[in-house]
Design a protein around this motif. Structure first.
Motif, short mmCIF file in Angstrom:
data_model
loop_
_atom_site.label_atom_id
_atom_site.label_comp_id
_atom_site.label_asym_id
_atom_site.label_seq_id
_atom_site.Cartn_x
_atom_site.Cartn_y
_atom_site.Cartn_z
N GLU A 1 31.52 41.84 48.74
CA GLU A 1 30.24 41.53 49.39
C GLU A 1 29.38 42.78 49.28
N ARG B 1 31.77 45.98 49.91
CA ARG B 1 32.98 45.72 50.69
C ARG B 1 33.96 44.89 49.86
N ASP B 2 35.17 45.42 49.76
CA ASP B 2 36.25 44.71 49.06
C ASP B 2 36.77 43.61 49.99
N ILE B 3 36.57 42.36 49.60
CA ILE B 3 36.98 41.23 50.45
C ILE B 3 38.21 40.54 49.88
N THR B 4 39.00 41.30 49.10
CA THR B 4 40.22 40.71 48.54
C THR B 4 41.14 40.23 49.65
N SER B 5 41.35 41.10 50.65
CA SER B 5 42.25 40.73 51.75
C SER B 5 41.71 39.54 52.52
N ARG B 6 40.37 39.53 52.72
CA ARG B 6 39.79 38.41 53.46
C ARG B 6 39.96 37.11 52.67
N LYS B 7 39.72 37.20 51.36
CA LYS B 7 39.88 36.01 50.54
C LYS B 7 41.32 35.52 50.58
N GLN B 8 42.24 36.47 50.47
CA GLN B 8 43.65 36.08 50.54
C GLN B 8 43.98 35.47 51.90
N ALA B 9 43.40 36.09 52.96
CA ALA B 9 43.65 35.56 54.31
C ALA B 9 43.04 34.17 54.46
N GLU B 10 41.82 33.98 53.90
CA GLU B 10 41.19 32.67 53.98
C GLU B 10 42.01 31.63 53.23
N ASP C 1 32.93 50.86 54.22
CA ASP C 1 32.67 50.26 52.92
C ASP C 1 32.38 51.34 51.89
#
Length: 955
Positions: free
Chosen positions: A530, A549-558, A449
């Motif tokens: 986060e 933590r960049d959660i762009t990928s997680r958001k896109q995955a969600e 992170d």
């Protein structure tokens, strides 16, 4: 540059520093002017006086080389390549003189004399045209070697250059005396070229410059010293040199002018010598007086120095640090008690010895090179500084030290003092601190992170490499800036308030719990993050460590997952609807085929007609089996397959399966051998589905076996608390290349070519059923010997009593239909006319009154009007689904007690369960099983009789 023993005042130092470059320029200029004189035939430049010897062109060239060499070698701090070039030129000068001497001594005729200006020199009338005189050659050898060896090490107490330069000067001085006294033998011989006047002067200047280049060496050092020896040398040398020359000149002038007789000249010479000696005596007396004064001053100074030295010794001995001193040659001169404690050597053991005794072996060569540079340059770059080094104790152990170096001039020359401090403890603390910091930075840099550390004022003090990648800022650009630069502008005002609140109650916790946080990149773009906060207590206050933590990928995955879930639900819903429709559409015509075929079978038929009806029933049942298996596989894959998992007695299931398959085995002459053991184990599974799997495997083992073959069943415990049920046949086996397609739906592996009936779904469905029950299905095969299939299921530790099933000795369908039952009234709500006709014919044989309705609302009205004993309800109805019809029947008090039986081609287990839960009495699937329907009618009649309703006739 400062030289020990120089007279007070800067004048002498300045003069000596200027002598070498001026002498070098003079030598080059003289040589060049002589060469120009030879080119232009100007005797003034080549001879000075026409009657005197000329300077040869090669000698002039040698002076140019010697002057250039002196220019290069003169500065004590000359660079490496400059020194090498200067030494090369000096050696050329010495080689030139040596070659000329060789020509005189050996008689060589090398032609070196006429390399320059051959024509001009050939007509000069000399025995050796162009060749310098022998004493010129000697002087060049001496001055060339003196230049080349200017900085050579000592040889028996003297440096070579300081001996060669005075010798060369003596040769040139003798030539000058020859010119002064007009004695030709001193400056030239009749048969050879003499040394020119400006040649002698140039040699004298060069050698004087050589002595001035290194004033810290003898004899120059003594001559310029401020002590008694220097004073005496400076006063006596002029008198001792000039007095004999002056007396000789006076006598020579008197004799040549015939001013007096030889006796008178001798007397005058004696008187002049006595006068000169008187002057010398006066100089000595005056010098002695001055020396006496100097001696008194020296004694007083020495006593004061001793007192000061004692005070200094006491102070240094009281110091905890080691204090030592050494001379320019690296010899120890003082050693305090702190040094004794630190290094383990007593003063008397090391004073006078090398300083390297307290240095590790690997550093000594470097130390000696440094001292050599100091000796050449006269100063040390380390003086006045502090360095960290490694020291060596007497016992051979090493220790880290801090050395403060000072330098001063003493009567013996340059001295160095050093204050040495043992920094072992400081090093340990520093190393521990650095290790901790390196570990912290390593963890910080390796963190996945972005890590940002903020001071109490909200300014960024540290950021890791991931921060650069996430936010797009160079690390240097972030340091010192407010942390709000990483926050979107619309949140910055509130962020500073939140930061203050966190510092008031610091702790490890996520930032903005329950909120969607955003950060801002350098390019202005925002992204979801986060953030986890941790306080760091330091001497500068509470710092805050933020892990971003960049959660762009997680958001896109969600989001993609949610979209996929919705799509899957829609697909499952569509598949469910498709299966329902397919079940209905396929079973509905089969219901008519099987139903009417069963009715035909009950009629009196000819043998060929009965055989045809049998073919119809067999084909229809085969098609029904195919439909059921396809729907089962689809239900398993859709995750909606319902199993009734319970402890199942294996022996009962095996016995039932064997009894059902045995007629087929007997028909083909296959020996069916049951398990040797009783298989008295219990497994966790669905009773009906396990029997379905065993029937499929046994049926394949019989169908694909050879005539007269055998099938062997066996049960055994295997690892993992599981039971394996194995079926081994003696068939042809399965090729290895076909095993990969064995459990693929509709893959029959060429069985249709051998006339073996099947759908290609049995093994695929059996494997999925076994896995759905938590087990496995496997195979092993050998060509021409047979195959072995097995199913493994988990064992149940606590056996349960096998469930009993009510078995009824019911008559056959033909017998049931031939004996009419009690009169019942049945309402059938169905929009398919063929299904209505089938049920009508069936019930008329039983004497049952059938009321039919093809519309849902009509069916509801008829149910309220006639109040039938039973309602048969189809689900796929026009205008209103069957589920709604059931709900309304139960909601109406007039019809709520009427039992409702669902009769549908949609055989999904989930639908069956849902309808039963909503209050349906039973769920019969199409194609209709006549026996099952007759049994249901009997049950309804029996319940009516038990409730007190009058029976209209025997059932």
């Amino acid at each position: 540059m400062t030289v020990p023993g120089w007279p007070t005042g800067p004048g002498t130092a300045w003069t000596l520093q200027r002598v070498p470059p001026l002498a070098a320029v003079l030598a080059v200029v003289v040589g060049m002017m002589v060469l120009v004189g030879w080119v232009l035939q100007l005797p003034l430049l080549t001879r000075v006086v026409p009657s005197l010897p000329a300077m040869m062109p090669n000698a002039a060239a040698a002076f140019v080389l010697a002057g250039t060499a002196l220019w290069l070698l003169g500065p004590p701090a000359a660079g490496h390549w400059r020194r090498r070039l200067g030494q090369g030129l000096a050696l050329l000068v010495a080689l030139f003189g040596g070659v000329v001497l060789g020509e005189y001594v050996v008689g060589w005729r090398l032609g070196l004399d006429l390399w320059l200006f051959r024509d001009e020199l050939a007509g000069a009338g000399m025995r050796f045209p162009g060749r310098p005189s022998p004493h010129t050659a000697v002087a060049f050898v001496l001055v060339g070697l003196a230049l080349a060896l200017l900085d050579a090490d000592r040889r028996r107490g003297h440096r070579p250059a300081m001996v060669l330069a005075p010798l060369s000067a003596a040769v040139s001085l003798g030539v000058l005396l020859g010119y002064i006294y007009q004695v030709r033998y001193l400056y030239g011989m009749a048969t050879v070229t003499g040394m020119a006047l400006h040649t002698a002067v140039t040699f004298l200047v060069l050698n004087t410059a050589l002595l001035a280049c290194r004033p810290d060496r003898q004899p120059t050092r003594t001559f310029i010293a401020s002590g008694p020896a220097g004073l005496l040398a400076r006063r006596l040398l002029p008198a001792l040199v000039l007095a004999p020359i002056g007396v000789g000149a006076l006598e020579l002038l008197g004799q040549r002018g015939r001013l007096f007789e030889p006796a008178v000249g001798t007397a005058l010479t004696t008187v002049a010598m006595l006068a000169a000696l008187t002057v010398v005596v006066v100089v000595v007396v005056v010098t002695a007086r001055d020396l006496d004064r100097l001696d008194h001053a020296r004694r007083a100074f020495h006593e004061e120095f001793l007192e000061s030295e004692e005070r200094f010794r006491r102070v240094t001995d009281a110091a905890s640090d080691a204090i030592v001193s050494a001379d320019i040659d690296g010899v120890l001169r003082s050693w305090n008690q702190g040094a004794e404690r630190m290094f383990g050597w007593r003063a008397e053991e090391v004073i006078g010895g090398p300083l390297t005794v307290i240095m590790p072996e690997r550093f000594r060569a470097l130390h000696n090179e440094g001292l050599a540079r100091v000796r050449r340059s006269g100063h040390s770059q380390l003086a006045g500084g502090v360095v960290e080094l490694v020291g060596l104790r007497r016992d051979g152990t090493e220790l880290p030290i801090e050395l403060s170096i000072g330098a001063w001039e003493s009567k013996e020359g340059l001295r160095f003092s050093g204050v040495i401090r043992d920094i072992t403890s400081r090093k340990r603390v520093g190393e521990a601190l650095r290790a901790s910091e390196a570990q912290f930075r390593g963890l910080l840099e390796s963190a996945p992170d972005a890590m940002v550390i903020v001071d109490p004022d909200g300014r960024i003090t540290l950021a890791n490499r991931q921060t650069e990648q996430v936010f797009g800022y160079p690390r240097e650009e972030l340091l010192g800036r407010p942390v709000e630069v990483l926050v979107p502008e619309r949140f910055r005002a509130g962020h500073s308030l939140h930061r203050g609140g966190y510092l008031a109650r610091p702790g490890v916790r996520p930032m903005g719990a329950g909120l969607q946080l955003y950060a801002r990149r350098k390019d202005g773009s925002e992204f979801p993050v986060e953030i986890s906060l941790s306080p760091l207590e330091t001497d500068k206050g509470t710092l805050v460590s933020a892990a971003v933590r960049d959660i762009t990928s997680r958001k896109q995955a969600e989001e993609a997952l949610e979209e996929a879930r919705l799509a899957a639900e829609q697909a499952n819903q569509a598949k469910s609807e498709y299966l329902s429709r397919m079940s209905h559409e396929l079973r509905t015509p089969l219901n008519a085929i099987l139903g009417f075929a069963q009715l035909l079978e009950l009629d009196e038929l000819h043998d060929d007609q009965r055989e045809g009806v049998g073919y119809i029933l067999s084909a229809a049942r085969h098609l029904l089996e195919l439909i059921n298996e396809v729907l089962d596989i689809a239900s398993i894959e859709a995750g909606r397959f319902r199993l009734s998992l319970e402890p199942v007695t294996v022996a009962d299931i095996v016995a039932e399966a064997v009894s059902l398959i045995r007629p087929l085995a007997d028909q083909r002459g296959i020996l069916l051998v049951g398990p040797a053991q009783t298989c008295a184990e219990h497994v966790h599974g669905d009773r009906q589905r396990l029997k379905q799997v065993l029937l499929n495997l046994l049926s394949n083992a019989v169908k694909y076996n050879r005539e007269g073959g055998s099938v062997q069943l066996a049960c055994e415990r295997v690892a993992g608390e599981r039971l394996r049920i194995t079926m081994t046949d003696t068939g042809p086996g399965i090729p290895a290349e076909s095993l990969g397609r064995l459990f693929v739906a509709f893959e029959r592996l060429g069985s249709e070519q051998r006339g073996i009936e099947g759908t290609g779904l049995g093994l695929a469905l059996s494997k999925r059923l076994a896995e759905a029950m938590g087990g496995t299905l496997g195979v092993a095969t050998t060509l021409d010997q047979g195959s072995r299939f097995w199913v493994e299921l988990p064992l149940v530790e606590r056996p349960l009593e096998p469930s009993t099933r009510q078995q009824r000795d019911a008559p056959s369908g033909r017998e049931q239909l031939e004996h009419p039952g009690p009169p019942l009234t049945v309402l059938y709500i169905e929009d398919n006319l063929s299904n209505l006709e089938l049920v009508d014919r069936l019930l008329r044989r039983r004497g049952v009154t059938l009321i039919s309705a093809t519309r849902p609302q009509l069916g509801l009205d008829l149910a309220g009007e006639h109040r039938p004993d039973l309602v048969l309800l189809d689900l796929h109805l026009p205008d209103m689904p069957g589920q709604e019809v059931l709900r309304r029947l139960q909601a109406d008090p007039e019809t709520a007690a009427i039992p409702v039986v669902v009769l549908s081609a949609d055989a999904r287990p989930s639908l069956i369960k849902r309808m039963l839960d909503q209050g349906a009495r039973a769920f019969l699937t199409k194609p209709l099983d006549i026996r099952e329907l007759v049994e249901l009618l009997n049950d309804v009649a029996a319940e009516r009789d038990r409730a007190g309703s009058p029976s209209l006739g025997p059932w």
